[in-house]
Write a protein that holds these residues in place. Structure first.
Motif, PDB file in Angstrom:
ATOM      1  N   GLY A   1      -8.010   4.121  -1.040  1.00  0.00           N
ATOM      2  CA  GLY A   1      -7.742   3.431  -2.295  1.00  0.00           C
ATOM      3  C   GLY A   1      -6.452   2.630  -2.274  1.00  0.00           C
ATOM      4  N   LEU A   2      -5.567   2.930  -1.339  1.00  0.00           N
ATOM      5  CA  LEU A   2      -4.333   2.161  -1.208  1.00  0.00           C
ATOM      6  C   LEU A   2      -4.609   0.769  -0.656  1.00  0.00           C
ATOM      7  CD1 LEU A   2      -2.091   4.916   0.382  1.00  0.00           C
ATOM      8  CD2 LEU A   2      -2.125   4.190  -2.005  1.00  0.00           C
ATOM      9  N   PHE A   3      -5.687   0.638   0.097  1.00  0.00           N
ATOM     10  CA  PHE A   3      -6.014  -0.615   0.773  1.00  0.00           C
ATOM     11  C   PHE A   3      -7.240  -1.307   0.195  1.00  0.00           C
ATOM     12  CE2 PHE A   3      -3.816   2.113   3.764  1.00  0.00           C
ATOM     13  CZ  PHE A   3      -2.807   1.291   4.197  1.00  0.00           C
TER      14      PHE A   3
ATOM     15  N   ALA B   1       0.836  -1.203   0.000  1.00  0.00           N
ATOM     16  CA  ALA B   1       0.000   0.000   0.000  1.00  0.00           C
ATOM     17  C   ALA B   1       0.869   1.250   0.000  1.00  0.00           C
ATOM     18  CB  ALA B   1      -0.935   0.001   1.200  1.00  0.00           C
ATOM     19  N   ALA B   2       1.937   1.243   0.769  1.00  0.00           N
ATOM     20  CA  ALA B   2       2.845   2.392   0.801  1.00  0.00           C
ATOM     21  C   ALA B   2       3.514   2.589  -0.555  1.00  0.00           C
ATOM     22  CB  ALA B   2       3.894   2.198   1.896  1.00  0.00           C
ATOM     23  N   LEU B   3       3.850   1.492  -1.226  1.00  0.00           N
ATOM     24  CA  LEU B   3       4.442   1.587  -2.553  1.00  0.00           C
ATOM     25  C   LEU B   3       3.445   2.182  -3.542  1.00  0.00           C
ATOM     26  CD1 LEU B   3       6.887   0.992  -4.322  1.00  0.00           C
ATOM     27  CD2 LEU B   3       5.982  -1.291  -4.680  1.00  0.00           C
ATOM     28  N   ARG B   4       2.168   1.759  -3.462  1.00  0.00           N
ATOM     29  CA  ARG B   4       1.141   2.341  -4.331  1.00  0.00           C
ATOM     30  C   ARG B   4       1.022   3.846  -4.072  1.00  0.00           C
ATOM     31  NH1 ARG B   4      -1.386  -2.670  -3.396  1.00  0.00           N
ATOM     32  NH2 ARG B   4      -2.586  -1.910  -1.630  1.00  0.00           N
ATOM     33  N   LEU B   5       1.106   4.260  -2.802  1.00  0.00           N
ATOM     34  CA  LEU B   5       1.035   5.678  -2.462  1.00  0.00           C
ATOM     35  C   LEU B   5       2.200   6.422  -3.095  1.00  0.00           C
ATOM     36  CD1 LEU B   5      -0.184   8.047  -0.876  1.00  0.00           C
ATOM     37  CD2 LEU B   5       1.263   7.380   1.042  1.00  0.00           C
ATOM     38  N   ALA B   6       3.394   5.875  -2.994  1.00  0.00           N
ATOM     39  CA  ALA B   6       4.565   6.537  -3.569  1.00  0.00           C
ATOM     40  C   ALA B   6       4.433   6.659  -5.087  1.00  0.00           C
ATOM     41  CB  ALA B   6       5.830   5.769  -3.211  1.00  0.00           C
ATOM     42  N   MET B   7       3.905   5.635  -5.733  1.00  0.00           N
ATOM     43  CA  MET B   7       3.736   5.681  -7.182  1.00  0.00           C
ATOM     44  C   MET B   7       2.703   6.735  -7.578  1.00  0.00           C
ATOM     45  SD  MET B   7       5.981   3.656  -8.273  1.00  0.00           S
ATOM     46  CE  MET B   7       5.687   3.102  -9.931  1.00  0.00           C
ATOM     47  N   ARG B   8       1.660   6.911  -6.763  1.00  0.00           N
ATOM     48  CA  ARG B   8       0.641   7.925  -7.055  1.00  0.00           C
ATOM     49  C   ARG B   8       1.175   9.327  -6.849  1.00  0.00           C
ATOM     50  NH1 ARG B   8      -5.002   5.818  -4.410  1.00  0.00           N
ATOM     51  NH2 ARG B   8      -5.236   4.005  -5.720  1.00  0.00           N
ATOM     52  N   ARG B   9       2.012   9.499  -5.861  1.00  0.00           N
ATOM     53  CA  ARG B   9       2.506  10.828  -5.502  1.00  0.00           C
ATOM     54  C   ARG B   9       3.904  11.069  -6.044  1.00  0.00           C
ATOM     55  NH1 ARG B   9       0.366  11.697   0.633  1.00  0.00           N
ATOM     56  NH2 ARG B   9      -1.821  11.723   0.080  1.00  0.00           N
ATOM     57  N   ASP B  10       4.229  10.447  -7.132  1.00  0.00           N
ATOM     58  CA  ASP B  10       5.556  10.538  -7.723  1.00  0.00           C
ATOM     59  C   ASP B  10       5.785  11.939  -8.278  1.00  0.00           C
ATOM     60  OD1 ASP B  10       7.956  10.111  -8.969  1.00  0.00           O
ATOM     61  OD2 ASP B  10       7.102   9.022 -10.656  1.00  0.00           O
ATOM     62  N   ALA B  11       6.542  12.742  -7.554  1.00  0.00           N
ATOM     63  CA  ALA B  11       6.823  14.097  -8.001  1.00  0.00           C
ATOM     64  C   ALA B  11       8.199  14.195  -8.648  1.00  0.00           C
ATOM     65  CB  ALA B  11       6.747  15.061  -6.818  1.00  0.00           C
ATOM     66  N   SER B  12       9.012  13.174  -8.510  1.00  0.00           N
ATOM     67  CA  SER B  12      10.380  13.254  -9.007  1.00  0.00           C
ATOM     68  C   SER B  12      10.541  12.646 -10.392  1.00  0.00           C
ATOM     69  CB  SER B  12      11.317  12.540  -8.032  1.00  0.00           C
ATOM     70  OG  SER B  12      10.966  11.180  -7.934  1.00  0.00           O
ATOM     71  N   GLY B  13       9.471  12.175 -10.998  1.00  0.00           N
ATOM     72  CA  GLY B  13       9.549  11.613 -12.338  1.00  0.00           C
ATOM     73  C   GLY B  13      10.008  10.176 -12.384  1.00  0.00           C
TER      74      GLY B  13
ATOM     75  N   THR C   1     -19.790  -3.809   2.485  1.00  0.00           N
ATOM     76  CA  THR C   1     -18.728  -4.794   2.314  1.00  0.00           C
ATOM     77  C   THR C   1     -17.509  -4.086   1.747  1.00  0.00           C
ATOM     78  OG1 THR C   1     -20.356  -6.508   1.839  1.00  0.00           O
ATOM     79  CG2 THR C   1     -18.080  -6.979   1.227  1.00  0.00           C
ATOM     80  N   LEU C   2     -16.389  -4.253   2.416  1.00  0.00           N
ATOM     81  CA  LEU C   2     -15.135  -3.688   1.934  1.00  0.00           C
ATOM     82  C   LEU C   2     -14.422  -4.739   1.100  1.00  0.00           C
ATOM     83  CD1 LEU C   2     -13.893  -2.007   5.228  1.00  0.00           C
ATOM     84  CD2 LEU C   2     -15.254  -0.994   3.405  1.00  0.00           C
ATOM     85  N   HIS C   3     -13.968  -4.344  -0.067  1.00  0.00           N
ATOM     86  CA  HIS C   3     -13.225  -5.246  -0.950  1.00  0.00           C
ATOM     87  C   HIS C   3     -11.753  -4.836  -0.858  1.00  0.00           C
ATOM     88  CE1 HIS C   3     -17.022  -6.620  -2.634  1.00  0.00           C
ATOM     89  NE2 HIS C   3     -17.374  -5.345  -2.632  1.00  0.00           N
ATOM     90  N   TRP C   4     -10.985  -5.635  -0.135  1.00  0.00           N
ATOM     91  CA  TRP C   4      -9.591  -5.321   0.130  1.00  0.00           C
ATOM     92  C   TRP C   4      -8.726  -5.630  -1.078  1.00  0.00           C
ATOM     93  CZ3 TRP C   4      -8.460  -2.724   4.487  1.00  0.00           C
ATOM     94  CH2 TRP C   4      -9.446  -2.700   5.471  1.00  0.00           C
TER      95      TRP C   4
END
Length: 183
Positions: free
Chosen positions: A127-129, A13-25, A154-157
């Motif tokens: 959305g990360l989870f 999930a943290a990796l998905r967050l980093a990919m979404r917030r990729d400011a360094s290209g 119902t949460l779909h993980w």
């Protein structure tokens, strides 16, 4: 979190967050490097097919084939090494703070990041989870009685992803979070 699988899931999930917030290209560079690597590999395959078809005859042509193949293999190695660097760079940027795994103040309470976020930031975080949320009807069709939201949601993980970004196969035990749960 005591379970290693839970830690890995949170790290994904943290990796998905980093990919979404990729400011360094990094994401764009990864995409370009992967495209270059694919092009180099297809060129290698073509070169090998040409040699197998007998298009390189004689000592000079064979030397040219070897030189080109050596150059392509070098490009392939460089792309692979760069992709590894980008993966390490992304992973370093997504280290999960130790506080995420320690019991403490309520994560939704006053002063928490959640309390400071607007609805869009909260959705991005969820959305990360979660891959989705299903909400059933508000009233029982037979009795017309109201159904509480926690009983009809119902949460779909999200499933963990493998190195290629595809969902990893499920373990022997089904995802423990796949049962209906309140938000």
């Amino acid at each position: 979190m005591d379970d290693d699988e839970d830690r890995e899931w949170a790290a994904d999930a943290a990796l998905r967050l980093a990919m979404r917030r990729d400011a360094s290209g990094v994401r764009q560079e990864r995409h370009d490097t992967e495209a270059h690597l694919e092009h180099v590999r297809s060129s290698i395959a073509e070169l090998q097919a040409d040699r197998k078809a007998g298009l390189y005859r004689g000592r000079d042509e064979l030397a040219m084939w070897r030189a080109t193949m050596t150059r392509y293999r070098s490009f392939e190695d460089q792309c692979g090494a760069r992709l590894e660097e980008l993966t390490e760079r992304t992973a370093a940027a997504t280290r999960i703070p130790p506080g995420w795994f320690e019991p403490g103040d309520a994560p939704l309470g006053p002063g928490s990041p959640w309390a400071a976020w607007d609805v869009f930031e909260r959705r991005e975080f969820l959305g990360l989870f979660l891959s989705g949320v299903s909400v059933g009807p508000g009233r029982d069709p037979e009795t017309r009685r109201y159904i509480a939201i926690e009983d009809r949601m119902t949460l779909h993980w999200r499933r963990r992803e493998d190195a290629d970004g595809r969902p990893a196969p499920r373990s022997d035990t089904e995802d423990p979070f796949s049962v209906p749960a309140p938000l």
